[in-house]
Design an enzyme around this catalytic site. Sequence first.
Site, mmCIF file in Angstrom:
data_model
loop_
_atom_site.group_PDB
_atom_site.id
_atom_site.type_symbol
_atom_site.label_atom_id
_atom_site.label_comp_id
_atom_site.label_asym_id
_atom_site.label_seq_id
_atom_site.Cartn_x
_atom_site.Cartn_y
_atom_site.Cartn_z
ATOM 1 N N GLU A 251 -107.733 40.704 -50.661
ATOM 2 C CA GLU A 251 -109.002 40.583 -51.185
ATOM 3 C C GLU A 251 -110.151 40.427 -50.134
ATOM 4 O O GLU A 251 -111.085 41.167 -50.262
ATOM 5 C CB GLU A 251 -108.712 39.233 -51.838
ATOM 6 C CG GLU A 251 -110.233 38.653 -52.605
ATOM 7 C CD GLU A 251 -110.236 37.429 -53.340
ATOM 8 O OE1 GLU A 251 -108.948 37.111 -53.822
ATOM 9 O OE2 GLU A 251 -111.099 37.478 -54.056
ATOM 10 N N GLY A 373 -114.018 33.496 -50.904
ATOM 11 C CA GLY A 373 -114.011 32.288 -50.153
ATOM 12 C C GLY A 373 -115.350 32.638 -49.216
ATOM 13 O O GLY A 373 -115.630 33.593 -48.715
HETATM 14 C C1 LIG Z 1 -120.677 37.514 -58.210
HETATM 15 C C2 LIG Z 1 -119.686 36.504 -58.035
HETATM 16 C C3 LIG Z 1 -118.384 37.028 -58.306
HETATM 17 C C4 LIG Z 1 -117.324 36.204 -58.248
HETATM 18 N N1 LIG Z 1 -116.003 36.699 -58.854
HETATM 19 C C5 LIG Z 1 -114.974 35.654 -59.031
HETATM 20 C C6 LIG Z 1 -113.694 35.897 -59.441
HETATM 21 O O1 LIG Z 1 -113.440 37.115 -59.890
HETATM 22 N N2 LIG Z 1 -112.924 35.127 -59.586
HETATM 23 C C7 LIG Z 1 -112.811 33.582 -59.093
HETATM 24 O O2 LIG Z 1 -112.105 32.719 -59.096
HETATM 25 N N3 LIG Z 1 -114.196 33.231 -58.707
HETATM 26 C C8 LIG Z 1 -115.244 34.307 -58.465
HETATM 27 N N4 LIG Z 1 -116.399 33.843 -57.806
HETATM 28 C C9 LIG Z 1 -116.676 32.527 -57.314
HETATM 29 C C10 LIG Z 1 -116.478 32.376 -55.709
HETATM 30 O O3 LIG Z 1 -115.371 32.929 -55.155
HETATM 31 C C11 LIG Z 1 -117.044 31.004 -55.382
HETATM 32 O O4 LIG Z 1 -118.564 30.964 -55.826
HETATM 33 C C12 LIG Z 1 -116.950 30.915 -53.820
HETATM 34 O O5 LIG Z 1 -115.469 30.491 -53.617
HETATM 35 C C13 LIG Z 1 -117.710 29.297 -53.458
HETATM 36 O O6 LIG Z 1 -117.236 28.384 -54.419
HETATM 37 P P1 LIG Z 1 -118.586 27.673 -55.142
HETATM 38 O O7 LIG Z 1 -119.583 28.556 -55.574
HETATM 39 O O8 LIG Z 1 -117.781 26.364 -56.114
HETATM 40 O O9 LIG Z 1 -119.161 26.873 -54.063
HETATM 41 P P2 LIG Z 1 -118.866 25.435 -53.104
HETATM 42 O O10 LIG Z 1 -117.316 25.353 -52.854
HETATM 43 O O11 LIG Z 1 -119.331 24.157 -54.169
HETATM 44 O O12 LIG Z 1 -119.572 25.414 -51.982
HETATM 45 C C14 LIG Z 1 -121.020 25.181 -51.858
HETATM 46 C C15 LIG Z 1 -121.229 25.161 -50.315
HETATM 47 O O13 LIG Z 1 -120.632 24.241 -49.496
HETATM 48 C C16 LIG Z 1 -119.722 25.059 -48.299
HETATM 49 N N5 LIG Z 1 -118.449 24.248 -48.399
HETATM 50 C C17 LIG Z 1 -117.695 24.144 -49.188
HETATM 51 N N6 LIG Z 1 -116.614 23.396 -48.627
HETATM 52 C C18 LIG Z 1 -116.775 23.459 -47.246
HETATM 53 C C19 LIG Z 1 -116.063 22.917 -46.054
HETATM 54 N N7 LIG Z 1 -114.908 22.776 -46.165
HETATM 55 N N8 LIG Z 1 -116.497 23.328 -44.630
HETATM 56 C C20 LIG Z 1 -117.706 23.697 -44.758
HETATM 57 N N9 LIG Z 1 -118.644 24.228 -45.870
HETATM 58 C C21 LIG Z 1 -117.966 24.042 -46.988
HETATM 59 C C22 LIG Z 1 -119.497 26.403 -48.874
HETATM 60 O O14 LIG Z 1 -119.460 27.304 -47.597
HETATM 61 C C23 LIG Z 1 -120.935 26.596 -49.704
HETATM 62 O O15 LIG Z 1 -121.888 26.832 -48.605
HETATM 63 C C24 LIG Z 1 -117.417 34.675 -57.750
HETATM 64 C C25 LIG Z 1 -118.637 34.297 -57.530
HETATM 65 C C26 LIG Z 1 -119.699 35.101 -57.574
HETATM 66 C C27 LIG Z 1 -121.104 34.713 -57.316
#
Ligand SMILES: Cc1cc2nc3c(=O)[nH]c(=O)nc-3n(C[C@H](O)[C@H](O)[C@H](O)COP(=O)(O)OP(=O)(O)OC[C@H]3O[C@@H](n4cnc5c(N)ncnc54)[C@H](O)[C@@H]3O)c2cc1C
Length: 386
Positions: A251, A373
Site C-alpha cells: 500500500e 499511515g
Molecule cells: C483522501 C483520504 C482517503 C483515505 N482513504 C482511506 C481508506 O480507504 N481506508 C481507510 O481506512 N482510511 C483512509 N483514510 C484515512 C487515513 O489513512 C487516516 O486519515 C490517517 O491514517 C491518519 O489518521 P487520522 O486522520 O485519524 O489522524 P490521527 O491519527 O488523529 O493523527 C493526527 C496527527 O497526529 C499525528 N500522530 C498520531 N500518532 C502519532 C505518533 N504516534 N507519533 C507522532 N505523531 C502522531 C499524525 O501524524 C497526525 O499528524 C483516508 C484519508 C484521506 C484524507
Amino acid sequence: MSLTRRSSWLDPDLDSFRELAHSFCQKELAPNHERWSEQKQVDRELWNKAGEVGLLCLSIPEEYGGGGGTFAHEAILLEEQAKAGDDAWGNSVHSGIVAHYINSCGTEDQKKRWLPKLASGELVSAIAMTEPGTGSDLQNVKTKAIRDGDHYVLNGAKTFITNGAQAGLIVVVAKTDPGEAAKGVSLLVVETEGAEGSGGFRRGRVLDKVGMHGQDTSELFFDDVRVPAENLLGEQEGLGFVQLMQQLPQERLIIAVCAVAAMESAVEQTIRYTKERTAFGREIFKFQNTRFKLAEAATEVAVSRAFVDQSIERHLKGELDVTGAAMAKWWTTDRLSRVADECLQLFGGYGYMNEYPISRAWTSARVQRIFGGTNEIMKEIISRTL
Ligand SMILES: Cc1cc2nc3c(=O)[nH]c(=O)nc-3n(C[C@H](O)[C@H](O)[C@H](O)COP(=O)(O)OP(=O)(O)OC[C@H]3O[C@@H](n4cnc5c(N)ncnc54)[C@H](O)[C@@H]3O)c2cc1C
C-alpha cells in the site's frame, strides 16, 4: 523530454502493456475529470470498462480472474493514471490493496468467490480501517464484530473510506475480541448487497475534500449488521493486525509510485508552461530563478525516481520490508508536496485555477503525506529499527 532514465524493472512486455494502460487512461479518465469532480465520484461503469479490457487486479493470478502479472503492471497503470492527470479513480485501493488482502489472506473458497468479481468490475471494493476517533492508532479501533452462532454481529462507524460510496465489498477492520489490543483485531468482508438498509449497513456522506474531488471518500455505518462467519478473512480470529502489517508495504509503495509519477508530470508541465509564457519581454523559463527552481525540482524527481525504482525491484523480489516501504512513502510524498508547490508558483495566478492540472497536482499532493499511515507514523516505524 524525459526527466529520468528508463526504470530498470521495465521490459518490452511491460512497454506493450503500457500502451494499453496509456490509451485507456487518456480515453476513459482524462476527459472526465471535471464531471467526476462535480459528482464527487467516478462513473460506476468505469470499473466494468476497466474489467473488460483486463486492467483490474493486474497482479492477481489468472486462475482467480486476475491479469497474472506482477506489481510492475500495477505500477505502470498508476503512472499512466498520473500522466492523465487523474486523481479520481480509486483502483489502487481496489486492485492494489483489497484484492491482495483476499489473495494473500483469504481461504481458497474466499478467493474463488470474490476475486473474479473484483477483476471483472462486478464488485468495487474498499478497505475500512479508519474511524472517526481512531486513525493512526489502529490497534484501538472501536468497531466490534462479535460472534453469534454462524454470524458475526458488526457495530461501528468508519470514515475517510476510499470507494466507500460505490463499494459492494468492504474489508472491515474490527475487534472480534474487544478486550485485546492487536490480538483482538480481525478482518471481516462485508458484502453490501442485502446488508444495506434493513440489514443495518448505511453509507454516509461522500466527504467534501480539499482536493481529489472526483474520488469518493465516504463515511460508513454498521448497526447490528449480520455478517456470515465464513466472511472472516483467513480461518482464524485475531489475525487482522498481522494481515494488515503484511499488506501495508505494498500500500505504501503504491503511494510512493504515484508520488513520483505526479512529480514527473508536474515538472514536465511546468517546463512547458514557463517556455510558453512571457514576462518582461522574455520567457518565464529564462529567468534565473525559474531555471534554478526547475533544476532543483528535476533533481528531486531524479533522486525520488531512483529510490522508488529500487523499492519496486525489491518488492518484485519479495524483499521490500515495512521499513523500506515507510522510507519510500514519506520521502517521495514529502518531495512531491515541495515540488508541486514550487511548480505551482511558476504558473502565477493560473496555478491557482482549478482548470490547470498543476492546481490539482498541488491539492492531491497534500493528502499523500496523511493517508496510508501519516508521514510521522512512517518515521516512527523507521526509527524503531535504528
Ligand atoms: C483522501 C483520504 C482517503 C483515505 N482513504 C482511506 C481508506 O480507504 N481506508 C481507510 O481506512 N482510511 C483512509 N483514510 C484515512 C487515513 O489513512 C487516516 O486519515 C490517517 O491514517 C491518519 O489518521 P487520522 O486522520 O485519524 O489522524 P490521527 O491519527 O488523529 O493523527 C493526527 C496527527 O497526529 C499525528 N500522530 C498520531 N500518532 C502519532 C505518533 N504516534 N507519533 C507522532 N505523531 C502522531 C499524525 O501524524 C497526525 O499528524 C483516508 C484519508 C484521506 C484524507
